[in-house]
Design an enzyme around this catalytic site. Structure first.
Site, PDB file in Angstrom:
ATOM      1  N   CYS B 194     -14.899 -46.419 -68.697  1.00 13.03           N
ATOM      2  CA  CYS B 194     -15.212 -44.992 -68.535  1.00 13.03           C
ATOM      3  C   CYS B 194     -14.678 -44.474 -67.201  1.00 13.03           C
ATOM      4  O   CYS B 194     -14.158 -43.365 -67.117  1.00 13.03           O
ATOM      5  CB  CYS B 194     -16.709 -44.766 -68.619  1.00 13.03           C
ATOM      6  SG  CYS B 194     -17.399 -45.098 -70.246  1.00 13.03           S
ATOM      7  N   CYS B 336      -3.902 -48.310 -58.637  1.00 14.80           N
ATOM      8  CA  CYS B 336      -4.209 -47.414 -59.760  1.00 14.80           C
ATOM      9  C   CYS B 336      -5.453 -46.632 -59.355  1.00 14.80           C
ATOM     10  O   CYS B 336      -5.786 -46.536 -58.179  1.00 14.80           O
ATOM     11  CB  CYS B 336      -4.416 -48.195 -61.055  1.00 14.80           C
ATOM     12  SG  CYS B 336      -5.848 -49.259 -61.029  1.00 14.80           S
TER      13      CYS B 336
END
Ligand SMILES: [Zn+2]
Lengths: 79, 377
Positions: B194, B336
């Site tokens: 999520c 990232c």
């Protein structure tokens, strides 16, 4: 044959529903290879995705028949 | 009056509180007493745990354990409705327990501000009748399933990704387990969490609430639980379907010849691959970048709101085809959003012959938290 794609695979295939023309006697693994050839990004989910033929999860070497519905179910981990 | 007015276990106040359950023939006084005697462990007080915990507490489950070692972050509030804005920074198990005690003072709540791990899994599961898997990590899902198989407890599973959810009940008597359904965990980074990929807040409510409903059915012994069935919820198409699956005779946890022994396994691809990739901590990034390049592998939609000057930007999904843009003689810090996809990218680059690689621990989110001028979410 109708193919339904869920979760991450729906995104990678850019569609939740597609049609595949398979040779007679083709197996689930043949359907996957055909899709993976068109969409290289599928490769990383090759070992973890499960397949449901007509609502029942089956192994990769299960044979498919015309008119079958194959659902591609990648793992979903979020919570 | 169909309503009963006395109970060995329930006070007059409880009978009033639970009257809308007592009116249902399938629950009634007997069922409500069963709930009062029941103990449920909820692993993870996040998007799924928020609704599950609140409905279980409101329903009068007598003892609820809530385990989470994480603390409430502002980005959780979009879906984790058990928390208030003032809970940001507090431990999730502690904050959730406080809210649940306010919701229903008639029940007991165990706040467990710990990580559910291989050392405590079996002992914790043994203390409860039913377990809800509301976690956000694949290794913990395998761990919960294994512990439930070993302790013969049902594992009420829910998971979410963007608009898609799954629900099932594993490990119940003679039913398949999580490993029967997914024997192999996906490679790190291939299925975003999520925090990485995002999720529709209301979907967490749908799936977590469905888990609470399955748990209540199991405790009450009513209806058809999702044993050997996987429910698939597709929010965008507004479709719900279930597929059947069988127990795998070769399953390493619940098959004919189990090999996991008496201790649940931690399938921790994430940890395993982390251990040998050199990490850069967010605090040290500026220093390290004096003689290294930042390789930003976020997808374009993740990177729109900010990046670092001089960063090389190649989304992870395009890495395979664009490696030639990189110079293997150079040193790269791969980054990232949260530090999972970067690990995957390091693995791929190593296979292609790159050796001077590090990855940014915690991703650019961790870096942004320390640099007010670097503003993205
Ligand atoms: Zn199993």
């Amino acid at each position: 044959m109708r193919v339904l794609a869920f979760a991450r695979l729906r995104e990678l295939l850019a569609s939740g529903e597609l049609t595949l023309e398979l040779a007679a006697g083709a197996r689930v693994s043949d359907a996957w290879r055909m899709l993976a050839a068109r969409h290289g990004a599928l490769e990383e989910l090759a070992n973890s995705t499960r397949f449901a033929r007509n609502g029942q999860i089956v192994s990769c070497d299960t044979r498919l028949a015309d008119g079958d519905e194959l659902a591609l179910l990648p793992p979903v981990g979020g919570g | 009056m169909a309503e009963r007015t006395s109970s060995a276990r329930l006070s007059a106040r409880a009978l009033r509180r639970y009257s809308r359950h007592l009116l249902i023939p399938e629950v009634g006084l007997t069922g409500q007493e069963r709930l009062a005697a029941a103990r449920v462990l909820v692993v993870g007080a996040g998007g799924l745990g928020s609704p599950a915990l609140q409905y279980l507490a409101a329903a009068g489950v007598g003892r609820i354990g809530v385990i989470d070692d994480d603390s409430v972050d502002e980005t959780n509030l979009q879906r984790q409705t058990i928390f208030s804005a003032s809970d940001v920074g507090r431990n999730k198990a502690v904050a959730a327990a406080e809210r649940l005690r306010g919701l229903n003072p008639l029940i007991a709540i165990d706040a467990l501000p710990l990580r559910f791990g291989p050392d405590n899994a079996r002992d914790l599961v043994r203390l409860y009748d039913t377990v809800l898997d509301c976690t956000d990590r694949f290794p913990t899902r395998y761990l919960i399933s294994d512990a439930c198989v070993l302790e013969r407890k049902p594992d009420v599973y829910g998971s979410i990704f963007r608009f898609d959810g799954q629900v099932s009940v594993f490990g119940a008597e003679f039913g398949p387990c999580y490993r029967c359904l997914y024997p192999e965990a996906p490679p790190p980074g291939s299925v975003p969490s999520c925090a990485e990929g995002g999720v529709l807040g209301a979907l967490a409510g749908v799936i977590g609430t469905w888990q609470a409903s399955e748990a209540l059915k199991l405790l009450l012994g009513i209806g058809e639980p999702l044993i050997g069935r996987l429910m698939l919820v597709d929010t965008l198409g507004a479709n719900v379907r279930t597929v059947r699956f069988d127990r795998d005779p070769d399953c390493i946890a619940c098959g004919a010849r189990p090999t996991i022994g008496d201790r649940p396994l931690l399938v921790s691809d994430e940890e395993a691959s982390t251990s040998d990739v050199p990490e850069v901590e967010a605090d040290a990034l500026d220093e390290v970048l004096r003689d290294a390049f930042l390789l930003d592998v976020r997808e374009p939609h993740e990177a729109v709101l900010g990046s670092l000057d001089g960063a090389v930007q190649i989304p992870a999904s395009q890495l395979e085809g664009r490696m030639h843009e990189l110079d293997s003689a150079r040193r790269y810090v791969v980054a990232c959003r949260v530090g999972v996809k970067s690990l995957w990218a390091v693995t791929r680059l190593r296979e292609a012959g790159f050796t001077r690689l590090q990855h940014l621990q915690g991703g650019l989110l961790a870096y942004a938290a320390r640099h007010a001028e670097f503003d993205f979410f």
